[in-house]
Design an enzyme around this catalytic site. Structure first.
Site, short mmCIF file in Angstrom:
data_model
loop_
_atom_site.label_atom_id
_atom_site.label_comp_id
_atom_site.label_asym_id
_atom_site.label_seq_id
_atom_site.Cartn_x
_atom_site.Cartn_y
_atom_site.Cartn_z
CD GLU A 1 -2.81 -1.39 2.36
OE1 GLU A 1 -2.86 -0.48 3.19
OE2 GLU A 1 -3.46 -2.44 2.46
CG ASN B 1 -0.49 -6.92 -1.69
OD1 ASN B 1 -1.08 -7.52 -2.59
ND2 ASN B 1 -0.92 -6.88 -0.44
CD GLU C 1 -4.47 -7.94 1.59
OE1 GLU C 1 -5.34 -7.23 2.13
OE2 GLU C 1 -3.26 -7.72 1.71
CG ASP D 1 -12.58 -8.97 1.67
OD1 ASP D 1 -12.43 -7.97 0.94
OD2 ASP D 1 -12.15 -9.01 2.85
O1 9MR Z 1 -6.89 -8.77 8.41
C1 9MR Z 1 -6.10 -7.81 9.07
C2 9MR Z 1 -6.82 -7.39 10.34
O2 9MR Z 1 -6.91 -8.46 11.26
C3 9MR Z 1 -6.11 -6.22 10.97
O3 9MR Z 1 -6.85 -5.76 12.07
C4 9MR Z 1 -5.93 -5.12 9.94
C5 9MR Z 1 -5.20 -3.92 10.47
O4 9MR Z 1 -5.17 -2.91 9.52
O5 9MR Z 1 -5.20 -5.64 8.83
C6 9MR Z 1 -5.92 -6.60 8.17
O6 9MR Z 1 -5.32 -6.98 6.96
C7 9MR Z 1 -5.08 -5.94 6.03
C8 9MR Z 1 -3.87 -6.34 5.23
O7 9MR Z 1 -2.79 -6.57 6.09
C9 9MR Z 1 -3.51 -5.30 4.20
N1 9MR Z 1 -4.62 -4.96 3.36
C10 9MR Z 1 -5.86 -4.62 4.07
C11 9MR Z 1 -6.23 -5.73 5.05
C12 9MR Z 1 -7.55 -5.40 5.75
O8 9MR Z 1 -7.42 -4.30 6.56
#
Ligand code: 9MR
Length: 365
Positions: free
Chosen positions: A176, A217, A282, A284
């Protein structure tokens, strides 16, 4: 860390059946494997081919992310281990978890997921070496010169990549790093070191494990637009500069209310044509709750479209869903009133999306 999610129950059985009928899926052999919800039972006990096995037939993987606490949910973990052939730690390999004190590394959480994956024959995507979020306090509260931060970043990447050498097949090296308008996100690394930190990070990761695939990513890059254009130009430049870059990860956190990403199939192809792999990392597809048959049917159609967009391109190497059941999803806590984003419902029953993914995978070979 995770706030208790407000969950709206979905009447899965009825909704799943009517949505599958709407889609015309019940007429296909694939749908028969996925319509056990009609009886209110799951068909997991049946000797049917899993998403992982179907993906493998076309040389790809179909994975699901998992967060460490979810491994304690044994029904969930069992199905994860059986249905998929890849996983990604949701949080366990992030900087706050792996280097909680400067120079003090803790790989417990990531190791737990690697061990689970090995025991169940799943490949592991490493996520993530560098991100603006979930950084440890010592890093964000410090004041660093460019040289100091470069050395901190190099040390972090080198230690983590070496630790997981041979255990993960790919790394989200930088996560990001772009804004929606295609400019660099002003994270601590950009502000302190400048844009060259991206190439440095890739080089350090490559030096620590020359075989692992190195990815950039991000989310909102599935469509052709300013943000994906910025990655397209960056990856082109990195390749021209002989910086080790192997892949582009499209997170694909989609939402029905925003429409399907514009020209996603062409977008996947143009990155592959740059000479890098593409992965859907990722996936969804959330909706405004409550879910109903029409929304679940549209969601299923989107899952099909994403799967087909990947399968159409040889270098699109795999798809990972960000969790697989609505019982364990980040969405409700972050987007109140939204959810139902995954192919299995909260009771681990298939939703119409599951049959749609299966059908797409089965058509690939
Ligand atoms: O799934 C992850 C969640 O448990 C965390 O609380 C969150 C914190 O920002 O991060 C989530 O995963 C993220 C991923 O690492 C990067 N892309 C966005 C995902 C959803 O927030």
């Amino acid at each position: 860390m995770r706030t208790p999610a407000r969950r709206t129950r979905i009447r899965a059985a009825g909704a799943a059946v009517s949505a599958a009928l709407l889609l015309g899926l019940a007429a296909t052999p694939a749908a028969h494997a996925g319509t056990a919800d009609e009886t209110g039972k799951t068909d997991q006990a049946r000797p049917t081919e899993t998403l992982g096995k179907l993906a493998k037939k076309s040389g790809r993987y179909f994975g699901a992310a998992v967060d460490n606490p979810e491994l304690a949910d044994t029904a969930y973990a069992d199905l994860l281990g059986r249905e998929f052939n890849a996983t990604t730690p949701g949080n366990g390999m992030k900087w706050y978890a792996t280097e909680p004190q400067r120079g003090v590394f803790d790989f417990t959480a990531g190791d737990e997921i690697v061990d689970f994956a090995r025991a169940n024959g799943l490949k592991v995507r490493g996520h993530t070496l560098l991100w603006h979020s979930q950084l440890p306090d010592w890093l964000t509260s410090g004041t660093w010169t460019a040289d100091e931060l470069r050395s901190i970043l190099k040390n972090h990447i080198t230690n983590e990549v070496k630790h997981y050498k041979g255990k993960v097949f790919a790394w989200d090296v930088a996560n990001e790093i772009m804004n929606e308008d295609g400019t660099y996100r002003e994270n601590i690394f950009y502000k302190t070191i400048g844009p060259g930190y991206v190439a440095d990070a890739l080089r350090w990761a490559h030096a620590a494990d020359p075989k692992v695939k190195l990815y950039l990513n991000d989310y909102n890059v599935e469509a052709i637009g300013p943000k994906s254009d910025a990655y397209y130009q960056l990856i082109k430049q990195l390749r021209a500069d002989r910086v080790p870059i192997d892949g582009f990860g499209m997170q694909a956190h989609l939402a029905l209310q925003y429409g399907f990403p514009d020209r996603m199939p062409q977008n996947v192809r143009r990155f592959a044509d740059l000479g890098v792999d593409v992965a859907i990392t990722e996936l969804d597809i959330r909706m405004i709750l409550p879910a109903d048959a029409a929304k679940l049917a549209e969601q299923a159609d989107w899952y099909r479209q994403v799967t087909e967009a990947c399968l159409a391109v040889r270098r699109c190497v795999g798809i990972t869903v960000w969790g697989y059941s609505d019982a364990h999803s980040w969405i409700p806590a972050v987007f109140p009133g939204e959810g139902a984003a995954l192919p299995w419902d909260e009771n681990l029953h298939h939703k119409p999306a599951y049959a749609a993914i299966r059908a797409a995978l089965q058509q690939a070979h």
